[in-house]
Design a protein around this motif. Structure first.
Motif, short mmCIF file in Angstrom:
data_model
loop_
_atom_site.label_atom_id
_atom_site.label_comp_id
_atom_site.label_asym_id
_atom_site.label_seq_id
_atom_site.Cartn_x
_atom_site.Cartn_y
_atom_site.Cartn_z
N ILE A 1 18.69 -40.02 76.23
CA ILE A 1 18.12 -40.41 74.40
C ILE A 1 17.04 -39.14 74.07
CG2 ILE A 1 16.77 -41.69 73.24
CD1 ILE A 1 17.76 -44.13 74.68
N ALA A 2 15.97 -38.61 74.80
CA ALA A 2 14.69 -37.11 74.26
C ALA A 2 15.77 -35.80 74.20
CB ALA A 2 14.42 -37.27 75.31
N THR A 3 16.68 -35.86 75.41
CA THR A 3 17.95 -34.71 75.01
C THR A 3 18.98 -35.20 73.90
OG1 THR A 3 18.67 -34.38 77.43
CG2 THR A 3 19.88 -33.56 75.60
N ASP A 4 19.40 -35.69 73.73
CA ASP A 4 20.64 -36.04 72.41
C ASP A 4 19.97 -35.85 70.82
OD1 ASP A 4 22.26 -36.67 74.57
OD2 ASP A 4 23.21 -38.89 73.54
N PHE A 5 17.87 -36.27 71.13
CA PHE A 5 17.38 -36.27 70.06
C PHE A 5 16.63 -34.92 69.48
CE2 PHE A 5 16.35 -41.37 69.17
CZ PHE A 5 17.11 -41.45 69.08
N GLU A 6 17.36 -34.38 70.76
CA GLU A 6 17.06 -33.00 70.19
C GLU A 6 14.99 -32.35 70.91
OE1 GLU A 6 18.84 -31.30 67.11
OE2 GLU A 6 21.02 -30.73 67.96
N ILE A 7 14.68 -33.01 70.94
CA ILE A 7 12.92 -33.28 71.35
C ILE A 7 12.39 -32.94 72.71
CG2 ILE A 7 13.02 -34.73 69.24
CD1 ILE A 7 11.79 -36.79 71.13
N ASP A 8 13.53 -32.70 74.03
CA ASP A 8 12.97 -32.62 75.12
C ASP A 8 12.72 -31.00 75.51
OD1 ASP A 8 15.42 -31.51 74.63
OD2 ASP A 8 16.65 -31.72 77.03
N GLY A 9 13.22 -30.29 74.42
CA GLY A 9 12.23 -29.05 75.19
C GLY A 9 10.78 -28.74 73.85
N VAL A 10 10.46 -29.73 73.44
CA VAL A 10 9.59 -29.74 72.54
C VAL A 10 8.64 -30.40 73.29
CG1 VAL A 10 7.67 -30.61 70.69
CG2 VAL A 10 10.71 -30.72 70.27
N LYS A 11 6.99 -29.67 73.33
CA LYS A 11 6.09 -29.03 74.33
C LYS A 11 4.66 -29.74 73.30
CE LYS A 11 7.53 -26.04 77.57
NZ LYS A 11 8.19 -26.70 78.67
N PHE A 12 3.14 -30.73 74.01
CA PHE A 12 2.63 -31.15 73.43
C PHE A 12 1.20 -30.24 74.36
CE2 PHE A 12 5.05 -34.07 72.36
CZ PHE A 12 4.35 -34.71 70.66
N LEU B 1 12.79 -49.51 65.85
CA LEU B 1 12.56 -47.86 64.84
C LEU B 1 12.11 -46.59 65.62
CD1 LEU B 1 8.73 -49.65 63.76
CD2 LEU B 1 10.39 -49.17 62.63
N LEU B 2 12.63 -46.75 67.23
CA LEU B 2 13.00 -46.27 68.27
C LEU B 2 13.92 -44.68 67.36
CD1 LEU B 2 12.18 -43.61 70.48
CD2 LEU B 2 12.64 -45.41 72.06
N TYR B 3 14.96 -45.80 66.94
CA TYR B 3 16.47 -44.54 67.02
C TYR B 3 16.26 -43.81 65.58
CZ TYR B 3 21.08 -45.04 64.92
OH TYR B 3 22.80 -43.82 65.22
N TYR B 4 15.43 -45.15 64.99
CA TYR B 4 15.55 -44.71 63.16
C TYR B 4 14.46 -43.24 63.55
CZ TYR B 4 18.79 -47.54 61.14
OH TYR B 4 19.51 -48.71 60.65
N PHE B 5 13.50 -43.80 63.47
CA PHE B 5 12.03 -43.05 63.85
C PHE B 5 11.92 -41.85 65.23
CE2 PHE B 5 11.05 -45.89 61.24
CZ PHE B 5 11.73 -45.17 59.49
N GLY B 6 12.70 -41.57 66.51
CA GLY B 6 12.01 -41.33 67.41
C GLY B 6 12.56 -39.85 67.39
N ARG B 7 12.97 -39.20 66.38
CA ARG B 7 14.02 -38.61 66.31
C ARG B 7 12.39 -36.12 65.85
NH1 ARG B 7 17.64 -40.89 65.34
NH2 ARG B 7 19.96 -40.50 66.33
N ASP B 8 11.19 -37.36 65.58
CA ASP B 8 10.17 -36.67 65.66
C ASP B 8 9.24 -36.52 66.43
OD1 ASP B 8 7.98 -35.59 63.24
OD2 ASP B 8 7.25 -37.42 64.59
N PRO B 9 8.93 -35.87 67.49
CA PRO B 9 8.79 -35.81 68.79
C PRO B 9 7.51 -36.41 68.68
CG PRO B 9 9.15 -32.99 68.27
CD PRO B 9 9.25 -34.61 66.71
N ILE B 10 6.32 -36.55 68.12
CA ILE B 10 5.24 -37.31 68.00
C ILE B 10 5.39 -39.12 67.66
CG2 ILE B 10 3.23 -37.40 66.56
CD1 ILE B 10 2.68 -35.38 65.78
N MET B 11 6.82 -38.73 67.13
CA MET B 11 7.13 -40.70 66.82
C MET B 11 7.71 -40.78 67.99
SD MET B 11 5.60 -41.84 64.20
CE MET B 11 6.59 -43.28 64.14
N PHE B 12 8.34 -40.33 68.65
CA PHE B 12 9.03 -40.22 70.02
C PHE B 12 8.09 -41.13 70.64
CE2 PHE B 12 10.93 -38.97 74.32
CZ PHE B 12 12.30 -39.65 74.16
N VAL B 13 7.28 -40.33 71.00
CA VAL B 13 6.00 -40.24 72.36
C VAL B 13 4.94 -41.81 72.24
CG1 VAL B 13 3.71 -39.86 73.22
CG2 VAL B 13 5.43 -38.30 72.62
#
Length: 451
Positions: free
Chosen positions: A253-264, A318-330
């Protein structure tokens, strides 16, 4: 029939807490069999040239034997007490990991997985059953703390195991951790005591009136013939499957949401978004078990189920609709895990409340098989995604499963369980094996249990 209740009453109040702590430590010692396994997959593949898929068959075997044999092991606890079962379980856990260290064929690896799975199930079923019997006044909290120990063990030892694999190889790590963890479980087993069949008067006074409890005792063979059991089992499967479908696919899911490369950047430590989310999720998944267990001791099981399952339903959508934002995903994955892990404290506690203390280990073990049933839905979620080309259907199905379970908790289980307890209390003995017609224990003619 003589019971050990008088002896138990004479023990200091701290005695049962010591029994609980020993159970939590035992759970921590077997946690790595499941949660630490991922660290060994790559070293095994590199050493033997096995595919990762073939290695993971061993993990599947472990989960199946650990889950589906718990009812048998729970029955053994109810019959012979915790000591022999935990001794047996600790020994098998040690043997399983020692075999892993010497395994040079996949067949040996699979046999070792089955052995360690049986051992882990014996320890898990016993420790949960012990907590339910020793703490009729705080079943939710006690079961939650015990279940949390299953995750805490991996958190405490994941770094030492990782370091030892890097420094000395996976073989020595399997060998020494297997022997060490098994030895601790065996030593603690020698100090475990069978809980009293009936609670002392002092403990009974502490039971919250919001928590409905029967005074009868049902055997597993009786329990499965009651409609209320199957309602609870269905709810367990719905929540477990709904959560697994979302949580087990977190990486894809993280890969498809394109956030797997985002770093904190967390206090100077740089972590990928997925790694950061999984770290938080594991902590919250452990904390939720004693938290919601404690809440259920205060306000009742069904009300707590309604709140938790509804929260899980909302979190998934909510994860489906807003999870593409890295902060909201976490944040939202944390919410999903927090509202999901409580099933491992709420359902054992509710099972003991509904079907009695004497056979609590076997009954809770039978309910625990719902986890294995729910795992069937994980590969189904992958099939759904492949067919639709989107995670939308998976999220909506997961959301719907939890919403249905929340509704069932308050409008189906609550009145059904209340009626069942009122009809059964004082009418069903553990010695009685009469058929329970349509789930109404009030139709039986067994003599009341002694107070």
């Amino acid at each position: 029939m003589k019971t050990d209740a008088p002896k138990a009453i004479e023990r200091p109040a701290s005695f049962r807490w010591m029994q609980l702590i020993m159970g939590i430590v035992c759970m921590a010692m077997i946690a790595n069999l499941q949660y630490g396994w991922t660290l060994f997959v790559n070293p095994l593949a590199e050493a033997h040239g096995w595919t990762k898929a073939s290695i993971q068959v061993a993990f599947t075997i472990f989960i199946l034997t650990e889950t589906w044999l718990v009812p048998v092991e729970g029955w053994a606890v109810d019959k012979w007490g915790p000591r022999p079962v935990v001794l047996f379980g600790g020994l098998l856990c040690a043997i399983g990991w020692v075999m892993n260290s010497y395994a040079d064929t996949l067949a040996v690896l699979y046999i070792a997985a089955a052995i360690s799975g049986i051992g882990a199930g014996a320890v898990y079923g016993t420790c949960v059953g012990q907590s339910l019997k020793w703490f009729p006044d705080r079943r939710g909290l006690a079961a939650g703390l015990t279940a949390a120990g299953f995750g805490a063990g991996s958190a405490a030892t994941i770094i030492p195991i990782s370091n030892m694999i890097a420094e000395r190889g996976y073989q020595d790590t399997f060998l020494y951790f297997g022997i060490g963890q098994g030895a601790i479980v065996i030593l603690l087993a020698l100090m475990m005591v069978r809980p009293p069949h009936t609670a002392s008067k002092a403990i009974k006074k502490k039971i919250n009136p919001n928590v409905l409890q029967t005074t009868a005792d049902f055997k597993p063979s009786q329990m499965v013939r009651t409609p209320v059991f199957w309602v609870m089992y269905t709810m367990f499967v719905l929540v477990a499957a709904g959560g697994l479908m979302a949580t087990a696919q977190m990486g894809p899911i993280a890969t498809d949401f394109e956030i797997d490369g985002v770093k904190f950047n967390i206090m100077g430590m740089v972590l990928p978004a997925l790694t950061f989310a999984l770290a938080i999720d594991r902590v919250l998944n452990g904390l939720t078990r004693p938290f919601f267990g404690w809440v259920s001791d205060q306000i009742g099981r069904e009300k707590t189920m309604f709140i938790a399952f509804a929260l899980e339903s909302v979190g998934i959508i909510l994860l489906y609709y807003f999870g593409r934002d890295p902060i909201m995903f976490v944040i939202l994955t944390g919410l999903v895990f927090f509202a999901w892990g409580e099933i491992y404290s709420l359902f054992p506690a509710t099972t003991a409340d509904t079907f009695g203390t004497r056979n609590a280990a076997g009954n809770a073990g039978l309910m625990y098989t719902a986890k294995g049933t729910a795992s069937i839905f994980v590969p189904i979620s992958s099939i759904i995604t492949a067919m639709t080309g989107s995670w939308e259907a998976v999220f909506f199905v997961g959301c719907g499963m939890n919403a249905v379970a929340a509704i069932m908790a308050w409008w189906v289980l609550r009145p059904m369980r209340k009626r069942f307890i009122e009809e059964s209390s004082g009418t069903v003995s553990v010695q009685d094996d009469e058929k329970l017609m349509t789930g109404s224990a009030g139709t039986t003619t067994a003599s009341p249990l002694p107070n």
